[in-house]
Design a protein around this motif. Sequence first.
Motif, PDB file in Angstrom:
ATOM      1  N   GLU A 158       0.823  -1.215   0.000  1.00  0.00           N
ATOM      2  CA  GLU A 158       0.000   0.000   0.000  1.00  0.00           C
ATOM      3  C   GLU A 158       0.858   1.266   0.000  1.00  0.00           C
ATOM      4  N   LYS A 159       2.045   1.185   0.558  1.00  0.00           N
ATOM      5  CA  LYS A 159       2.911   2.365   0.650  1.00  0.00           C
ATOM      6  C   LYS A 159       3.673   2.651  -0.639  1.00  0.00           C
ATOM      7  N   ILE A 160       3.856   1.613  -1.469  1.00  0.00           N
ATOM      8  CA  ILE A 160       4.872   1.702  -2.500  1.00  0.00           C
ATOM      9  C   ILE A 160       4.610   2.785  -3.542  1.00  0.00           C
ATOM     10  N   THR A 161       3.360   2.934  -4.014  1.00  0.00           N
ATOM     11  CA  THR A 161       3.077   3.954  -5.036  1.00  0.00           C
ATOM     12  C   THR A 161       3.393   5.343  -4.508  1.00  0.00           C
ATOM     13  N   ILE A 162       3.013   5.590  -3.253  1.00  0.00           N
ATOM     14  CA  ILE A 162       3.275   6.891  -2.639  1.00  0.00           C
ATOM     15  C   ILE A 162       4.783   7.126  -2.536  1.00  0.00           C
ATOM     16  N   ILE A 163       5.516   6.119  -2.067  1.00  0.00           N
ATOM     17  CA  ILE A 163       6.964   6.269  -1.903  1.00  0.00           C
ATOM     18  C   ILE A 163       7.637   6.493  -3.253  1.00  0.00           C
ATOM     19  N   MET A 164       7.165   5.781  -4.285  1.00  0.00           N
ATOM     20  CA  MET A 164       7.736   5.986  -5.620  1.00  0.00           C
ATOM     21  C   MET A 164       7.584   7.437  -6.060  1.00  0.00           C
ATOM     22  N   SER A 209      22.317  -0.031   0.928  1.00  0.00           N
ATOM     23  CA  SER A 209      23.083  -1.249   0.640  1.00  0.00           C
ATOM     24  C   SER A 209      22.168  -2.476   0.557  1.00  0.00           C
ATOM     25  N   GLU A 210      20.922  -2.330   1.011  1.00  0.00           N
ATOM     26  CA  GLU A 210      19.955  -3.433   0.960  1.00  0.00           C
ATOM     27  C   GLU A 210      19.162  -3.448  -0.345  1.00  0.00           C
ATOM     28  N   LEU A 211      19.357  -2.457  -1.211  1.00  0.00           N
ATOM     29  CA  LEU A 211      18.661  -2.448  -2.508  1.00  0.00           C
ATOM     30  C   LEU A 211      19.180  -3.580  -3.384  1.00  0.00           C
ATOM     31  N   LYS A 212      18.270  -4.334  -3.991  1.00  0.00           N
ATOM     32  CA  LYS A 212      18.736  -5.386  -4.899  1.00  0.00           C
ATOM     33  C   LYS A 212      17.803  -5.503  -6.102  1.00  0.00           C
ATOM     34  N   LEU A 213      18.347  -5.996  -7.194  1.00  0.00           N
ATOM     35  CA  LEU A 213      17.590  -6.183  -8.429  1.00  0.00           C
ATOM     36  C   LEU A 213      16.842  -7.505  -8.386  1.00  0.00           C
ATOM     37  N   ALA A 214      16.023  -7.732  -9.411  1.00  0.00           N
ATOM     38  CA  ALA A 214      15.189  -8.940  -9.451  1.00  0.00           C
ATOM     39  C   ALA A 214      16.025 -10.217  -9.397  1.00  0.00           C
ATOM     40  N   ALA A 252      11.178  -3.672  -7.006  1.00  0.00           N
ATOM     41  CA  ALA A 252      12.449  -3.642  -6.267  1.00  0.00           C
ATOM     42  C   ALA A 252      12.352  -2.703  -5.074  1.00  0.00           C
ATOM     43  N   ILE A 253      11.693  -1.552  -5.257  1.00  0.00           N
ATOM     44  CA  ILE A 253      11.531  -0.601  -4.151  1.00  0.00           C
ATOM     45  C   ILE A 253      10.601  -1.190  -3.087  1.00  0.00           C
ATOM     46  N   GLN A 254       9.554  -1.893  -3.539  1.00  0.00           N
ATOM     47  CA  GLN A 254       8.634  -2.521  -2.580  1.00  0.00           C
ATOM     48  C   GLN A 254       9.372  -3.557  -1.734  1.00  0.00           C
ATOM     49  N   ASP A 255      10.209  -4.361  -2.358  1.00  0.00           N
ATOM     50  CA  ASP A 255      11.009  -5.363  -1.644  1.00  0.00           C
ATOM     51  C   ASP A 255      11.933  -4.675  -0.645  1.00  0.00           C
ATOM     52  N   VAL A 269      11.541  -1.646   0.815  1.00  0.00           N
ATOM     53  CA  VAL A 269      10.762  -1.083   1.929  1.00  0.00           C
ATOM     54  C   VAL A 269      10.330  -2.197   2.885  1.00  0.00           C
ATOM     55  N   TYR A 270      10.006  -3.360   2.325  1.00  0.00           N
ATOM     56  CA  TYR A 270       9.582  -4.503   3.147  1.00  0.00           C
ATOM     57  C   TYR A 270      10.732  -4.995   4.027  1.00  0.00           C
ATOM     58  N   ARG A 271      11.965  -5.026   3.475  1.00  0.00           N
ATOM     59  CA  ARG A 271      13.106  -5.583   4.206  1.00  0.00           C
ATOM     60  C   ARG A 271      13.841  -4.561   5.067  1.00  0.00           C
ATOM     61  N   VAL A 272      13.607  -3.272   4.817  1.00  0.00           N
ATOM     62  CA  VAL A 272      14.284  -2.219   5.583  1.00  0.00           C
ATOM     63  C   VAL A 272      13.234  -1.441   6.379  1.00  0.00           C
ATOM     64  N   PRO A 273      12.907  -1.900   7.584  1.00  0.00           N
ATOM     65  CA  PRO A 273      11.799  -1.304   8.344  1.00  0.00           C
ATOM     66  C   PRO A 273      12.008   0.163   8.688  1.00  0.00           C
ATOM     67  N   GLN A 274      13.265   0.618   8.692  1.00  0.00           N
ATOM     68  CA  GLN A 274      13.514   2.026   9.052  1.00  0.00           C
ATOM     69  C   GLN A 274      12.801   2.997   8.122  1.00  0.00           C
ATOM     70  N   ILE A 275      12.621   2.636   6.858  1.00  0.00           N
ATOM     71  CA  ILE A 275      11.973   3.553   5.909  1.00  0.00           C
ATOM     72  C   ILE A 275      10.554   3.864   6.380  1.00  0.00           C
ATOM     73  N   SER A 276       9.790   2.842   6.718  1.00  0.00           N
ATOM     74  CA  SER A 276       8.416   3.046   7.185  1.00  0.00           C
ATOM     75  C   SER A 276       8.375   3.763   8.526  1.00  0.00           C
TER      76      SER A 276
END
Length: 479
Positions: free
Chosen positions: A120-126, A186-191, A210-213, A215-222
């Motif tokens: 739900e957050k991803i479109t806004i964050i993009m 450093s946690e950003l990764k491609l498909a 990729a951004i959704q993944d 945000v899911y793995r890096v809780p600090q963003i939320s």
Amino acid sequence: RMGNAESNVYQNHLSRFLPEEQSDIDELFDTLSGSSGSAGAKNGKATKKTLFFIFEVCSLLLIWLQAYMREPLPEQMSARLYNGMKSIDLTGKSSGLCEQIAKEQFVVFMSNLLKGNADEKITIIMRMISKTEGPVKGKQIQEFTEDLIMSVVHVLNYRKELKGWSLENTRDSASGVKTLASQLLSELKLADGTKPVGPQLMETSFDESAIQDWVYRVPQISVFLSVVIRQGLHVLHSLPDQTKDIVNLVPGCKGIKGRGLVSLFDIPSIVYINSHLPAELQHKWQLLFSSRLHGESFSQLCAHIVNKGPCIVILKDLDGYIFGGFASHTWEVKPQFQGDNRCFLFSVFPSLAVYTYTGYNDHYMYLNHGQQTMPNGLGMGGQHEYFGLWIDSDYGKGHSKAKPRCTTYNSPQLSAKEDFTLDVMEVWAVGDLPERTGTKGKKSILDVDPEAQALLEMAGKPRQSEGLREPVEEDEDDD
């Protein structure tokens, strides 16, 4: 029919908020829209006109946002929040150059970022990262992340929510913003699972998945987005649905106020290191030892940290590298390794990172002094003569040996040189001090001679009176 569908979406998002939260959001929207005199909104009975209030000029909300948050948040973050609100599409129509902002969009924006999942957050964050649709470059993600971290530091300072820390008694946060952003990126990764680094990362394009993944793995963003909205807009900031992450985002600070000290930590590194501590220790840090206050003496160090509970050790070498470790158990002077697998090593500068237990051995922490047959000093990880972090009892010397990595924590060499010279050192107790220091009493003769106290501790003869009193707090109002 379309109107009913829009209304249903709106009502579903509105229902996520408690009645008092809905009132909070109504009041904020009316303030931002310049219609704060609306009696309907104040009574919680928003009329259709108020409920579907639309700005006549597309940039009006941005102007209001920037005026309303000129001091709480940097201007660039206000613009990013505005772009996020604009991204909410309830009509199914493509977004125009001058999209109007409706109250429904405002509510859905708040609902998705404060109550939603990564999807739900991803479109806004993009849209907060880039105003245009499609993949975003690593450089754009870096700029967004640095703006986000800087805004968290700024708004917590503005709202006086730093809990005893201040921008004056910590390192300059500018470098901390960059090192924390680099750590999160450093946690950003491609498909295909690859993680681009350095200049390659800046030019790599990342799609929405990729951004959704990320945000899911890096809780600090939320968590950071929630802080920016709650504290920046001053909405829902005091209601009981706050997560533990936000409550303990910054630990309370004791022991530094009024001493003219500038800690080796900056606000972003405090937030990051604190998030890796056990949850029950995240609420408070208390300064136990500073070489600037207590002198450059290993006996003084021992006197101030032995039997004080879990601690964070942080030091700077003469080359400017800042690093340290978390000791999960109280320090004891003895020739055996101590601690458990919650211990970790970390780096603060020039990079920010935490290195946790590998399972290879149990050499978590070590403190010894006055022995002829065993190494004397403070160490964490690795093995004798080859520690991941070592401060020699001949105070001022140390080493960080890792070829290529520390066996206990998988950490690299933390210092600029393998054998380093110590510049500054601090030790912070985390959580509540042990109960044995829990009552106040008169000073002992040993209080004026910490080295004598340390020698007793090392001889296995701790003061029996210690459990009957508590050292005087120099600044009890720090929290």
